[in-house]
Enzyme design. Structure first.
Site, PDB file in Angstrom:
ATOM      1  N   GLY A  14       0.740  -1.221   0.186  1.00 44.91           N
ATOM      2  CA  GLY A  14      -0.002  -0.045  -0.145  1.00 44.91           C
ATOM      3  C   GLY A  14       0.780   1.231   0.027  1.00 44.91           C
ATOM      4  N   SER A  16       1.483   3.234  -2.598  1.00 45.41           N
ATOM      5  CA  SER A  16       0.848   4.081  -3.741  1.00 45.41           C
ATOM      6  C   SER A  16       0.457   5.773  -3.016  1.00 45.41           C
ATOM      7  CB  SER A  16       0.125   3.423  -4.501  1.00 45.41           C
ATOM      8  OG  SER A  16      -1.244   3.188  -3.724  1.00 45.41           O
ATOM      9  N   ASP A  65      -2.628  -8.013  -4.818  1.00 43.94           N
ATOM     10  CA  ASP A  65      -3.361  -8.066  -3.825  1.00 43.94           C
ATOM     11  C   ASP A  65      -2.850  -8.990  -2.797  1.00 43.94           C
ATOM     12  OD1 ASP A  65      -5.247  -8.552  -1.877  1.00 43.94           O
ATOM     13  OD2 ASP A  65      -7.172  -8.761  -3.254  1.00 43.94           O
ATOM     14  N   ASN A  93       2.010  -2.238   5.457  1.00 53.88           N
ATOM     15  CA  ASN A  93       1.167  -1.003   5.621  1.00 53.88           C
ATOM     16  C   ASN A  93      -0.146  -0.951   5.050  1.00 53.88           C
ATOM     17  OD1 ASN A  93       1.133   2.251   5.823  1.00 53.88           O
ATOM     18  ND2 ASN A  93       0.777   1.706   3.717  1.00 53.88           N
ATOM     19  N   SER A 146      -1.390   1.121  15.034  1.00 47.34           N
ATOM     20  CA  SER A 146      -2.341   2.355  15.060  1.00 47.34           C
ATOM     21  C   SER A 146      -2.575   2.569  16.574  1.00 47.34           C
ATOM     22  CB  SER A 146      -3.695   2.095  14.519  1.00 47.34           C
ATOM     23  OG  SER A 146      -4.780   3.213  14.857  1.00 47.34           O
ATOM     24  N   TYR A 159     -11.305  -3.206  13.473  1.00 45.02           N
ATOM     25  CA  TYR A 159     -10.184  -2.679  13.404  1.00 45.02           C
ATOM     26  C   TYR A 159      -9.205  -2.664  14.431  1.00 45.02           C
ATOM     27  CZ  TYR A 159      -7.151   1.407  11.631  1.00 45.02           C
ATOM     28  OH  TYR A 159      -5.975   1.770  11.333  1.00 45.02           O
ATOM     29  N   VAL A 160      -9.812  -2.450  15.601  1.00 40.09           N
ATOM     30  CA  VAL A 160      -9.017  -2.394  16.759  1.00 40.09           C
ATOM     31  C   VAL A 160      -8.219  -3.800  17.131  1.00 40.09           C
ATOM     32  CG1 VAL A 160      -9.167  -2.272  19.506  1.00 40.09           C
ATOM     33  CG2 VAL A 160     -10.268  -0.655  18.024  1.00 40.09           C
ATOM     34  N   LYS A 163      -5.375  -4.371  14.457  1.00 37.03           N
ATOM     35  CA  LYS A 163      -4.249  -3.735  14.955  1.00 37.03           C
ATOM     36  C   LYS A 163      -3.702  -4.197  16.260  1.00 37.03           C
ATOM     37  CE  LYS A 163      -3.931  -0.983  11.337  1.00 37.03           C
ATOM     38  NZ  LYS A 163      -2.859  -1.317  10.359  1.00 37.03           N
ATOM     39  N   ILE A 192      -3.856  10.935  11.049  1.00 37.37           N
ATOM     40  CA  ILE A 192      -3.194  11.749  10.393  1.00 37.37           C
ATOM     41  C   ILE A 192      -3.908  11.874   8.806  1.00 37.37           C
ATOM     42  CG2 ILE A 192      -1.022  11.961   8.807  1.00 37.37           C
ATOM     43  CD1 ILE A 192       0.358  10.421  11.303  1.00 37.37           C
TER      44      ILE A 192
HETATM   45  N1  LIG Z   1      -4.034   7.565   8.186  1.00 34.80           N
HETATM   46  C1  LIG Z   1      -4.221   7.569   9.573  1.00 34.80           C
HETATM   47  O1  LIG Z   1      -4.683   8.232  10.441  1.00 34.80           O
HETATM   48  C2  LIG Z   1      -3.661   6.072  10.232  1.00 34.80           C
HETATM   49  C3  LIG Z   1      -3.772   6.291  11.606  1.00 34.80           C
HETATM   50  C4  LIG Z   1      -3.319   5.059  12.219  1.00 34.80           C
HETATM   51  C5  LIG Z   1      -2.772   4.072  11.667  1.00 34.80           C
HETATM   52  N2  LIG Z   1      -2.970   3.933   9.982  1.00 34.80           N
HETATM   53  C6  LIG Z   1      -2.446   2.756   9.267  1.00 34.80           C
HETATM   54  O2  LIG Z   1      -1.704   3.251   8.383  1.00 34.80           O
HETATM   55  C7  LIG Z   1      -1.791   2.338   7.417  1.00 34.80           C
HETATM   56  C8  LIG Z   1      -1.790   3.397   5.852  1.00 34.80           C
HETATM   57  O3  LIG Z   1      -3.023   4.128   6.038  1.00 34.80           O
HETATM   58  P1  LIG Z   1      -3.737   5.118   5.149  1.00 34.80           P
HETATM   59  O4  LIG Z   1      -4.586   5.866   5.990  1.00 34.80           O
HETATM   60  O5  LIG Z   1      -2.327   5.705   4.546  1.00 34.80           O
HETATM   61  O6  LIG Z   1      -4.386   4.159   4.129  1.00 34.80           O
HETATM   62  P2  LIG Z   1      -4.782   4.669   2.687  1.00 34.80           P
HETATM   63  O7  LIG Z   1      -4.713   6.172   2.342  1.00 34.80           O
HETATM   64  O8  LIG Z   1      -6.367   4.065   2.680  1.00 34.80           O
HETATM   65  O9  LIG Z   1      -4.008   3.610   1.687  1.00 34.80           O
HETATM   66  C9  LIG Z   1      -4.210   2.294   1.436  1.00 34.80           C
HETATM   67  C10 LIG Z   1      -3.126   1.770   0.657  1.00 34.80           C
HETATM   68  O10 LIG Z   1      -3.301   0.302   0.589  1.00 34.80           O
HETATM   69  C11 LIG Z   1      -3.460  -0.267  -0.547  1.00 34.80           C
HETATM   70  N3  LIG Z   1      -4.364  -1.178  -0.699  1.00 34.80           N
HETATM   71  C12 LIG Z   1      -5.868  -1.416  -0.528  1.00 34.80           C
HETATM   72  N4  LIG Z   1      -6.054  -2.895  -0.801  1.00 34.80           N
HETATM   73  C13 LIG Z   1      -4.770  -3.674  -0.926  1.00 34.80           C
HETATM   74  C14 LIG Z   1      -4.722  -4.987  -1.145  1.00 34.80           C
HETATM   75  N5  LIG Z   1      -5.656  -5.614  -1.203  1.00 34.80           N
HETATM   76  N6  LIG Z   1      -3.201  -5.280  -1.652  1.00 34.80           N
HETATM   77  C15 LIG Z   1      -2.424  -4.436  -1.516  1.00 34.80           C
HETATM   78  N7  LIG Z   1      -2.669  -3.129  -1.404  1.00 34.80           N
HETATM   79  C16 LIG Z   1      -3.814  -2.690  -0.957  1.00 34.80           C
HETATM   80  C17 LIG Z   1      -4.078   0.872  -1.361  1.00 34.80           C
HETATM   81  O11 LIG Z   1      -3.784   0.920  -2.985  1.00 34.80           O
HETATM   82  P3  LIG Z   1      -4.883   1.038  -3.775  1.00 34.80           P
HETATM   83  O12 LIG Z   1      -5.410   2.502  -3.904  1.00 34.80           O
HETATM   84  O13 LIG Z   1      -4.495   0.612  -4.925  1.00 34.80           O
HETATM   85  O14 LIG Z   1      -6.274   0.119  -3.325  1.00 34.80           O
HETATM   86  C18 LIG Z   1      -3.300   2.083  -0.681  1.00 34.80           C
HETATM   87  O15 LIG Z   1      -2.092   2.059  -1.324  1.00 34.80           O
HETATM   88  C19 LIG Z   1      -2.748   1.440   7.483  1.00 34.80           C
HETATM   89  O16 LIG Z   1      -2.231   0.285   7.942  1.00 34.80           O
HETATM   90  C20 LIG Z   1      -3.624   2.075   8.495  1.00 34.80           C
HETATM   91  O17 LIG Z   1      -4.322   1.441   9.294  1.00 34.80           O
HETATM   92  C21 LIG Z   1      -3.288   5.277   9.510  1.00 34.80           C
END
Ligand SMILES: NC(=O)c1ccc[n+]([C@@H]2O[C@H](COP(=O)([O-])OP(=O)(O)OC[C@H]3O[C@@H](n4cnc5c(N)ncnc54)[C@H](OP(=O)(O)O)[C@@H]3O)[C@@H](O)[C@H]2O)c1
Length: 254
Positions: A14, A16, A65, A93, A146, A159-160, A163, A192
């Site tokens: 993930g 990208s 995937d 991630n 998280s 989700y909890v 994680k 974030i």
């Molecule tokens: N943002 C926050 O506030 C926050 C806080 C705490 C923890 N986190 C954790 O940080 C990590 C990143 O979160 P984020 O908010 O940055 O997520 P995000 O913006 O939703 O990005 C998700 C990423 O995962 C990819 N993805 C989705 N399904 C997939 C699959 N089956 N196989 C491979 N890749 C896949 C997506 O690619 P496509 O677009 O191609 O589907 C995208 O690159 C996660 O583990 C999340 O739980 C985030």
């Protein structure tokens, strides 16, 4: 470019968009060759790779995937063929949607959807990179968890649980792999803002959240990228089984 990860091959699932994009950037800025994995949206992956290159880093996009073991094995083989070496740094991630459900609305499938991303996929990926890491007697596995593990918000148990399982996995794998020179750590980001939050009405939620942040503001995606780059580097060679909270002090320990 600080050169701390020169010669290393990193895979960011993930990678990208969202935090993964900035993790990929931070690893590339430290000199790693980065595989930016994605599942559905190639345009984000291509843009990220282009951006990393424009900043002097090296990256390639690879679709898979990560919930599918055959696809994971194929991904690792493609990386080894493309770079002619094995993955040194694995960052688990990727995430799918994170819907909120009460207990009454929840069912086992809803729980499994989260476990697929946060437990099953990291297991497949780790198994696939371990032969290379064990052969080299070095490696870095970094699981993105998280702050919800400690905050435990209601209507979010699916989700909890995913994680929280990551933290247990991180500790057990750290014990199991330490003698192979492989460290396993977690990073627990706070709330974030990333692309997927765009267009959502989050003003009240952000104001409420920020009141609880000792540093007084939300973090930036690069804060997470920098934490991952540290754990991936030689600077963290004696750090394993830990969870690094990147949340401005909202939580203190996991
Ligand atoms: N943002 C926050 O506030 C926050 C806080 C705490 C923890 N986190 C954790 O940080 C990590 C990143 O979160 P984020 O908010 O940055 O997520 P995000 O913006 O939703 O990005 C998700 C990423 O995962 C990819 N993805 C989705 N399904 C997939 C699959 N089956 N196989 C491979 N890749 C896949 C997506 O690619 P496509 O677009 O191609 O589907 C995208 O690159 C996660 O583990 C999340 O739980 C985030």
């Amino acid at each position: 470019m600080n050169g701390k990860l020169d010669g290393k091959i990193a895979l960011v699932t993930g990678g990208s968009r969202g935090l993964g994009k900035w993790i990929s950037y931070a690893l590339a800025q430290a000199g790693a060759k980065v595989v930016v994995n994605y599942a559905n949206q190639q345009s984000f992956a291509d843009e990220t790779v282009k951006w990393i290159a424009s900043e002097g880093g090296e990256a390639i996009a690879m679709q898979a995937d990560i919930r599918d073991e055959a696809k994971v094995i194929g991904l690792i083989q493609s990386i080894e063929e493309y770079y002619g070496g094995q993955v040194d740094i694995l960052v688990n991630n990727a995430t799918g949607p994170q819907p909120r459900y009460s207990i009454e609305e929840s069912n086992w499938e809803i729980y499994l959807e989260q476990l697929d991303f946060h437990v099953k996929a990291p297991l497949y990926l780790t198994k696939a990179v371990l032969p290379g890491m064990k052969k080299k007697k070095q490696g870095r596995i970094i699981n993105i968890s998280s702050e919800v593990v400690q905050l435990a918000p209601p209507n979010f148990s699916n989700y909890v649980i995913g994680k929280t399982a990551m933290i247990g996995m991180t500790r057990s794998w750290a014990n199991e792999l330490g003698s192979n020179g492989i460290t396993v750590n977690a990073v627990a980001p706070g709330f974030i803002l990333v692309e997927r939050h765009e267009g959502q009405d989050l003003e009240a939620r952000i104001a409420d959240y920020v009141k609880r942040v000792p540093l007084g503001h939300q973090g930036e995606p690069l804060d997470v990228g920098n934490a991952v780059a540290y754990l991936a580097s030689e600077d963290a060679k004696f750090v394993t089984g830990q969870c690094l909270n990147v949340s401005g002090g909202v939580v203190f320990d996991v």
